[in-house]
Design an enzyme around this catalytic site. Structure first.
Site, mmCIF file in Angstrom:
data_model
loop_
_atom_site.group_PDB
_atom_site.id
_atom_site.type_symbol
_atom_site.label_atom_id
_atom_site.label_comp_id
_atom_site.label_asym_id
_atom_site.label_seq_id
_atom_site.Cartn_x
_atom_site.Cartn_y
_atom_site.Cartn_z
ATOM 1 N N GLU A 1 0.827 -1.204 0.000
ATOM 2 C CA GLU A 1 0.000 0.000 0.000
ATOM 3 C C GLU A 1 0.870 1.265 0.000
ATOM 4 O O GLU A 1 0.545 2.259 -0.647
ATOM 5 C CB GLU A 1 -0.941 -0.020 1.211
ATOM 6 C CG GLU A 1 -2.071 -1.014 0.995
ATOM 7 C CD GLU A 1 -2.653 -1.557 2.286
ATOM 8 O OE1 GLU A 1 -3.849 -1.848 2.283
ATOM 9 O OE2 GLU A 1 -1.928 -1.702 3.284
ATOM 10 N N LYS B 1 15.867 -11.168 -2.937
ATOM 11 C CA LYS B 1 15.740 -9.865 -2.277
ATOM 12 C C LYS B 1 15.330 -10.130 -0.841
ATOM 13 O O LYS B 1 14.225 -10.587 -0.561
ATOM 14 C CB LYS B 1 14.699 -8.996 -2.976
ATOM 15 C CG LYS B 1 14.622 -7.596 -2.390
ATOM 16 C CD LYS B 1 13.716 -6.712 -3.245
ATOM 17 C CE LYS B 1 13.770 -5.260 -2.810
ATOM 18 N NZ LYS B 1 13.427 -5.043 -1.411
ATOM 19 N N LYS C 1 20.537 -7.507 -11.359
ATOM 20 C CA LYS C 1 21.581 -6.513 -11.600
ATOM 21 C C LYS C 1 22.318 -6.846 -12.893
ATOM 22 O O LYS C 1 22.628 -8.024 -13.136
ATOM 23 C CB LYS C 1 22.601 -6.513 -10.443
ATOM 24 C CG LYS C 1 21.976 -6.194 -9.095
ATOM 25 C CD LYS C 1 22.919 -6.453 -7.944
ATOM 26 C CE LYS C 1 22.147 -6.383 -6.626
ATOM 27 N NZ LYS C 1 22.912 -6.844 -5.483
HETATM 28 S S1 IVH Z 1 21.114 -4.307 -4.310
HETATM 29 C C1 IVH Z 1 20.899 0.547 -5.316
HETATM 30 N N1 IVH Z 1 20.610 -6.721 -3.551
HETATM 31 O O1 IVH Z 1 16.452 -3.954 -1.128
HETATM 32 C C2 IVH Z 1 20.492 -0.430 -4.311
HETATM 33 N N2 IVH Z 1 19.483 -4.974 -2.455
HETATM 34 O O2 IVH Z 1 15.025 -1.305 -2.514
HETATM 35 C C3 IVH Z 1 21.131 -1.735 -4.618
HETATM 36 N N3 IVH Z 1 17.964 -5.715 -0.700
HETATM 37 O O3 IVH Z 1 18.064 -1.028 -0.226
HETATM 38 C C4 IVH Z 1 20.530 -2.750 -3.793
HETATM 39 N N4 IVH Z 1 18.364 -7.853 -0.894
HETATM 40 O O4 IVH Z 1 18.140 -2.968 1.407
HETATM 41 C C5 IVH Z 1 20.345 -5.440 -3.354
HETATM 42 N N5 IVH Z 1 20.275 -8.939 -2.985
HETATM 43 C C6 IVH Z 1 20.015 -7.664 -2.788
HETATM 44 C C7 IVH Z 1 19.111 -7.220 -1.801
HETATM 45 C C8 IVH Z 1 18.868 -5.855 -1.690
HETATM 46 C C9 IVH Z 1 17.683 -6.945 -0.240
HETATM 47 C C10 IVH Z 1 17.341 -4.464 -0.185
HETATM 48 C C11 IVH Z 1 18.334 -3.367 0.078
HETATM 49 C C12 IVH Z 1 17.946 -2.258 -0.822
HETATM 50 C C13 IVH Z 1 16.512 -2.578 -1.126
HETATM 51 C C14 IVH Z 1 16.144 -2.071 -2.493
#
Ligand code: IVH
Length: 673
Positions: free
Chosen positions: A36, A119, A296
């Site tokens: 939300e 994630k 990525k």
């Molecule tokens: S890469 C530019 N990899 O998800 C940010 N983030 O909204 C690059 N997160 O702030 C983030 N698992 O706190 C990345 N394998 C992962 C992740 C991850 C969790 C979180 C992280 C980030 C948010 C993205």
């Protein structure tokens, strides 16, 4: 939408989002679900795109998180900690891929190499290492400056205080490691159970628990919480160059970090989608909560070419799973009667989609839980649904109360048969032995080993007997006819005769087993034995008042009330008569030879500790021998038995001139010495 309307809505959205940021980041206590929140943010972004003249630097779209809390010092991130843009479904994932290819000037059918990772649903952290030594750690904060949580993060065991040396990835002079602070689902549940016991507010989910535990002013508290850290990337690196994201993760692993697993190197978006589907399917198998995948571009030289927007990079995005938490309204509560007669309150909700399924009901478990969470009819509630698990209410959103909400009252009567209910611990139960909702469960219980012990009457046959209408109340068991049974599937001559023989055998049954078989709430086989020792006949027990029952050692007020309510219920009396008419004979267990016993008709009081038996055993012995074990001394007392360290009862006995016995004398009197 006119310009004026857009301006007004933009203002509204900003105010809302700011409030929810505060709930989420500062209080760790959100009042709406992530989905939300994302929706509000999306709407605001869209409006700002349409009317860019209204964008202001203080708009929530212009920053990543919340400003650091004042109690903590701050650390400025050497490189900003951005956030990711979300794709909510397969189409949106394809759109991201197409956008990346367009930006790189590649044809639509080109295949980009991506690293896809889980994630993690935690809270992000940056850790600064200088020459391989832990120097400082900061939360993301607003992306530019974070809170200094150096002493707290140091307590997390999966954060190395010194990086491990290795040949392939020499330790750089400075490296900022980024990753997620997490709490395992099992540890989160254990923590909440503990907090529940101590009457502390519960965390809504593992992410809030992780964030709340990390941002403790007292690092000792952080140390007690079971936190974990998984590294997913780097910030500033001095003295080292990487070529791919894969290499970055390998280096992190070599330096001693847990890294995102299972990750996959994907060629082209189709392979990413395959990973996305697999991970969403398996999300319940992981010990951490996952809320999606992160995709990525693997080649870091493309990162520079793609660049970033104010909030997020263009070289990475999140593929979110279907949200599992939503808010909705609790419009009513209905009661469900289980096979054991337990009445469970079930919330009726305004239908809402959670995790791909429309949810319109959620279990409230029991009334202790309803009271503890303070859930009321009319409340907005946060609903959680995971995998195949029954949807649950996480908490009511008290901030949205209007004052018209109504408390949820325990049922006084069974919703199925209308019989009265009684309390048994956290549960309310229907007392009607013939309640249709519990008939099948009742038969199974009756047949069980400590009850009537009818071999061959299992769940399947109980079900069949009820479904075919041969048994409408438990006493019908004793009226079954051979010809009826022979008509049932699977009943041959021999098995039918066996069952009938077993039922016949069960007619002569010790009173305690019969009482247990009746399934009186609160009367397990131990309590049934106590009752059968005390009352010679079923009739005597049926006539007993709550006060009579309360005078029996081992019978508490809840059980006493339950027994009286049970026998007062006309339907139960009818069924009991039917049992007796069929020839069921509960056999007395109370000793008969009491008339000749030295304690027959005598009142005995114990004081002080006995050596050879417990107080309860001694009292039982007196009752067995036809005496009465009382708890206080009066003129009517015949004997006071004095153990070690006797209390005031001893004094009173002396005053009243009552016969005093030592333990040895007592044992001699009852023929036990
Ligand atoms: S890469 C530019 N990899 O998800 C940010 N983030 O909204 C690059 N997160 O702030 C983030 N698992 O706190 C990345 N394998 C992962 C992740 C991850 C969790 C979180 C992280 C980030 C948010 C993205």
């Amino acid at each position: 939408m006119t310009r004026e309307e857009a301006k007004k809505r933009i203002e509204e959205l900003r105010e809302l989002i700011n409030y929810h940021n505060y709930r989420y980041y500062v209080l760790n206590d959100p009042v709406i679900s992530d989905a939300e929140y994302d929706e509000l943010m999306r709407e605001l972004k869209q409006l700002e795109e349409q009317f860019p003249e209204f964008i202001t630097p203080d708009s929530p779209t212009q920053r990543v998180g919340a400003p650091p809390r004042e109690e903590f010092g701050t650390i400025r991130h050497a490189l900003p900690m951005l956030s990711l843009e979300d794709a909510r479904n397969e189409q949106e994932i394809r759109d991201f891929d197409a956008r990346i290819k367009r930006a790189l000037g590649l044809p639509p059918d080109a295949r980009i190499e991506y690293v896809a990772e889980p994630k993690y649903d935690g809270t992000s952290l940056e850790i600064i290492y200088e020459n391989g030594r832990y120097r400082a750690a900061a939360t993301r904060g607003d992306g530019i400056t974070g809170e200094d949580v150096t002493p707290n993060a140091r307590t997390i065991r999966t954060i190395p205080l010194r990086l491990l040396k290795n040949d392939r990835f020499p330790i750089p002079e400075r490296v900022d490691v980024r990753g997620e602070v997490l709490m395992k689902k099992a540890d989160f549940e254990a923590l909440n159970r503990e907090r529940e016991k101590r009457g502390e507010p519960l965390f809504a989910n593992p992410r809030n628990a992780a964030a709340g535990s990390l941002r403790q002013l007292d690092p000792n508290i952080t140390a007690q919480r079971k936190l974990d850290f998984v590294a997913w990337g780097l910030g500033l690196v001095r003295g080292m160059e990487f070529r791919t994201q894969e290499e970055v993760l390998e280096a992190l692993s070599a330096w001693g970090f847990k890294t995102s697993q299972p990750r996959r190197l994907c060629r082209g978006i189709e392979e990413v989608l395959e990973y996305y589907r697999e991970m969403e399917e398996r999300r319940d198998d992981f010990e951490y909560e996952l809320d999606g995948i992160v995709v990525k571009v693997n080649d870091l030289s493309l990162w520079d070419r793609l660049g970033t927007t104010a909030r997020s990079p263009r070289y990475a995005f999140a593929g979110k799973f279907k949200p599992r938490e939503k808010t909705t309204r609790l419009i009513d509560v209905v009661y469900q009667v289980g096979r054991t007669g337990i009445i469970t309150p079930v919330a009726v909700l305004e239908p809402v989609e959670v995790g791909g399924v429309i949810v319109s009901r959620a279990t409230l478990h029991n009334f202790d839980e309803v009271r503890r969470k303070d859930i009321r009819i009319g409340d907005y509630v946060l609903v959680h649904r995971a995998g195949d698990v029954i949807p649950e209410i996480v908490k009511p959103i008290k901030e949205r109360r209007t004052g018209n909400e109504k408390p949820i009252e325990p049922p006084t009567h069974c919703p199925v048969c209308g019989a009265p209910t009684v309390r048994e611990g956290a549960y309310y139960k229907c007392v009607n032995i013939a309640c249709p909702a519990k008939l099948k469960g009742m038969l199974k219980h009756m047949a069980s080993r400590h009850a009537l012990d009818i071999e061959g009457l299992g769940e399947k046959i109980s079900q069949l007997l009820v479904d075919r209408g041969l048994v409408k109340d438990p006493a019908d068991l004793f009226y079954l006819k051979k010809e009826d049974l022979l008509r049932l599937p699977g009943f041959a001559e021999k098995s039918t005769q066996n069952l009938l023989d077993q039922i016949e055998k069960a007619k002569r049954i010790p009173l305690s087993r019969f009482l247990f078989a009746l399934g009186i709430p609160g009367v397990g086989s131990h309590t049934a034995k106590i009752l059968a020792q005390h009352f010679e006949t079923l009739d005597d027990l049926m006539k007993a008042s709550e006060t009579d029952l309360l005078s029996i050692p081992g019978i508490g007020p809840e059980t006493a009330r339950s027994i009286v309510t049970f026998f007062r219920e006309p339907r139960n009396r009818e069924v009991i008569q039917k049992f007796l008419k069929a020839g069921v004979t509960p056999l007395p267990e109370k000793r008969k030879e009491v008339k000749e016993s030295p304690l027959a008709g005598k009142t005995v009081v114990f004081t002080g500790a006995l050596k050879s038996m417990t107080r309860e055993e001694a009292q039982r012995l007196v009752e067995d021998l036809g005496g009465h074990a009382a708890s206080s001394v009066s003129r009517k007392t015949d004997f006071v038995v004095v153990g070690e360290n006797p209390g005031s009862k001893y004094q009173k006995a002396l005053q009243l001139g009552i016969k005093i016995l030592t333990e040895e004398e007592f044992l001699k009197l009852v023929g036990r010495a």
